[in-house]
Motif scaffolding. Structure first.
Motif, short mmCIF file in Angstrom:
data_model
loop_
_atom_site.label_atom_id
_atom_site.label_comp_id
_atom_site.label_asym_id
_atom_site.label_seq_id
_atom_site.Cartn_x
_atom_site.Cartn_y
_atom_site.Cartn_z
N ILE A 145 -24.77 -10.64 5.78
CA ILE A 145 -24.67 -9.37 6.10
C ILE A 145 -23.60 -8.69 5.56
O ILE A 145 -22.47 -9.35 5.77
N ASN A 146 -24.24 -7.15 4.99
CA ASN A 146 -22.49 -6.65 4.16
C ASN A 146 -22.65 -5.55 4.97
O ASN A 146 -23.29 -4.44 4.97
N VAL A 147 -21.06 -5.03 5.24
CA VAL A 147 -20.54 -4.14 5.68
C VAL A 147 -19.46 -3.47 4.17
O VAL A 147 -19.09 -4.74 3.59
N THR A 148 -19.69 -2.12 3.70
CA THR A 148 -19.26 -1.81 2.62
C THR A 148 -18.30 -0.42 2.87
O THR A 148 -19.20 0.79 2.73
N ILE A 149 -16.96 0.17 3.05
CA ILE A 149 -16.47 0.93 2.78
C ILE A 149 -16.21 1.71 1.09
O ILE A 149 -15.34 0.78 1.35
N LEU A 150 -16.47 2.67 1.54
CA LEU A 150 -16.18 2.93 0.19
C LEU A 150 -15.43 3.77 0.55
O LEU A 150 -14.82 4.75 0.87
N ASP A 151 -14.24 3.58 -0.36
CA ASP A 151 -12.37 4.24 -0.27
C ASP A 151 -11.70 5.90 -1.37
O ASP A 151 -11.35 5.89 -0.99
N GLY A 152 -12.47 5.32 -2.56
CA GLY A 152 -11.77 5.45 -3.93
C GLY A 152 -12.35 5.45 -5.44
O GLY A 152 -12.98 4.31 -5.28
N PHE A 153 -12.04 6.24 -6.07
CA PHE A 153 -12.43 5.81 -7.24
C PHE A 153 -11.24 5.27 -8.17
O PHE A 153 -10.37 6.20 -7.79
N VAL A 154 -11.08 4.47 -8.79
CA VAL A 154 -9.77 4.32 -9.44
C VAL A 154 -9.32 4.23 -10.89
O VAL A 154 -11.06 3.30 -11.41
N LEU A 155 -9.50 5.31 -11.11
CA LEU A 155 -9.96 5.47 -12.90
C LEU A 155 -7.95 5.25 -13.29
O LEU A 155 -7.51 5.31 -13.48
N ALA A 156 -8.49 4.00 -14.39
CA ALA A 156 -7.58 3.38 -15.58
C ALA A 156 -7.68 3.96 -16.59
O ALA A 156 -7.80 4.90 -16.85
N ARG A 157 -6.35 2.95 -17.36
CA ARG A 157 -6.45 3.54 -19.08
C ARG A 157 -6.88 3.55 -19.85
O ARG A 157 -6.90 3.50 -21.58
N SER A 158 -8.18 2.83 -19.37
CA SER A 158 -8.80 2.10 -19.97
C SER A 158 -10.35 1.30 -19.14
O SER A 158 -9.98 1.33 -17.68
N GLY A 159 -11.65 1.67 -19.42
CA GLY A 159 -12.60 0.98 -19.03
C GLY A 159 -12.48 -0.22 -17.99
O GLY A 159 -13.36 -0.17 -16.76
N LYS A 160 -12.16 -1.24 -18.76
CA LYS A 160 -11.85 -2.75 -17.58
C LYS A 160 -11.46 -2.40 -16.35
O LYS A 160 -12.05 -2.99 -15.56
N HIS A 161 -10.09 -1.53 -16.80
CA HIS A 161 -9.31 -1.51 -15.47
C HIS A 161 -9.95 -0.77 -14.69
O HIS A 161 -9.25 -0.61 -13.16
N HIS A 162 -11.08 0.52 -14.92
CA HIS A 162 -11.75 1.53 -13.35
C HIS A 162 -11.74 0.65 -12.21
O HIS A 162 -12.34 -0.66 -12.64
N SER A 163 -12.15 0.39 -11.27
CA SER A 163 -12.34 0.02 -10.45
C SER A 163 -12.56 0.95 -9.05
O SER A 163 -12.87 2.26 -9.19
N VAL A 164 -12.99 0.65 -7.71
CA VAL A 164 -13.03 0.84 -6.39
C VAL A 164 -12.31 -0.05 -5.62
O VAL A 164 -11.92 -0.33 -5.59
N ASN A 165 -11.32 1.33 -4.62
CA ASN A 165 -11.08 1.24 -3.52
C ASN A 165 -11.86 1.06 -2.06
O ASN A 165 -13.19 2.01 -2.27
N TYR A 166 -12.31 -0.58 -1.53
CA TYR A 166 -13.47 -0.58 -1.01
C TYR A 166 -12.73 -0.99 0.70
O TYR A 166 -11.73 -1.70 -0.04
N ARG A 167 -13.64 -1.10 1.62
CA ARG A 167 -12.93 -2.33 2.89
C ARG A 167 -14.53 -3.37 2.01
O ARG A 167 -15.42 -2.03 3.13
N SER A 168 -14.35 -4.49 2.44
CA SER A 168 -15.91 -5.05 2.51
C SER A 168 -16.04 -6.63 3.61
O SER A 168 -15.05 -6.61 3.46
#
Lengths: 223, 223
Positions: free
Chosen positions: A82-105
């Protein structure tokens, strides 16, 4: 609660161990904040994922559905994830690789059990409704006994699982901070709109406080 | 697109056939509206569900992650089930049984394939970033070749799957409409908060339009 779940081979985080949390309070807070969950199970060796609502009572989560449904017919002793995921935000970095999302899961593993006793089923469904809408269940038309029968109620003990959380801004490589690139976070969150009354509501029936004060994370009824 | 996916034993809806939709346009619209998805897979006969972001290109969805990750190591030919669910509201009825949620959901089944060619990987990751933030990728620090190598990119063809949608008010039993119970819908939706700039942004670097105009459902770049 100060307990923690024991780390197992399925729940050990390989990649970013600092994002993992086995603390039951963290796990329960996330489960209580978002009823929508994904239930994973296996039929004939193949994976299935079904979205449904979960609710928690102490150290168990429960979910339910029609006894005729695909996802619920597996029943007793079925291995689930069972997975519960809450998306909290989009993280924009200075390279593609370090883009991420904030979440609680939260991810939980184990064998589902069926709640069969009609009184217990009734009490748990009442708690499900009242957990979202405090006091609502008692004001509803009482359930027909056959409806209770047609409902399968499954539970899973919080035994094996973990929370995973990311928050904060981007983590860029040191050299990249010198670049003229906008970095930061675009927060997202789920909000409640104004209630839409059923056109067939009786004229004198106004929205109760469990509707006007509705919030997804209602914690007063939780243990 | 006017195509539809073929109904299979896994995707035939047993309970509420009217909620099922095999139309590709409906499926793609939901996939494009919410990048967050759940990927289900099987390891040693047991179910796993991993939340990640998906993006679509024509009739494929893609997702990616560290090549070291649990979820991605399965790789080529792994049977997966991908679910995207957007919660639209809570439906409050006059009996417990008819409480429901409004949602838009897509479930896809099939064997994942790996995108191995570096140029193709690069193009797909660029599209992922630009799909959310139009034009952003070209302004980023170019990827290190080793980062591209350390990223596993998986895809799934839109071949077997369906959408499932519920909208509107409660469907109560006729006799229950005479009861003085408030019924209706509490809508929920995901909103974007004001962008939070990284404190280490250079002084002259303002938020670009892909940040200030960000919206989850960005459709102009889609086919």
């Amino acid at each position: 609660m100060t307990e923690s779940l024991t780390v197992t081979d399925r729940t050990r985080l390989r990649r970013s161990p600092k994002r993992g949390d086995f603390d039951l309070t963290t796990i329960c807070t996330i489960l209580d904040a978002q009823p929508l969950c994904s239930v994973g199970y296996v039929i004939d060796g193949k994976p299935y994922v079904t979205p449904t609502l979960q609710w928690r009572e102490d150290n168990h989560v429960y979910w339910h559905g029609s006894s005729a449904s695909h996802a619920l017919r597996q029943g007793e002793g079925t291995e689930v994830c069972i997975n519960v995921t809450i998306l909290d935000g989009f993280v924009l970095a200075r390279s593609g690789k370090h883009h991420s999302v904030n979440y609680r899961s939260v991810t939980l593993f184990g064998k589902a059990f069926k709640v069969e006793d009609p009184a217990e089923k009734h009490a748990k469904l009442a708690r499900f409704v009242n957990g979202l809408f405090p006091g609502r269940y008692e004001g509803l038309r009482p359930e027909h006994p056959q409806d209770l029968k047609a409902t399968t109620l499954l539970g899973l003990k919080l035994e094996e699982g973990s929370a995973k959380v990311r928050s904060g801004g981007p983590n860029d490589e040191e050299a990249d901070y010198a670049l003229p690139i906008w970095a930061g976070v675009i927060p997202v969150h789920l909000v409640t709109g104004p209630p839409i009354p059923d056109p067939r509501n009786l004229p004198d029936v106004g929205a109760p406080s469990h509707v006007t004060n509705f919030q997804l994370h209602h914690s007063s009824d939780r243990s």
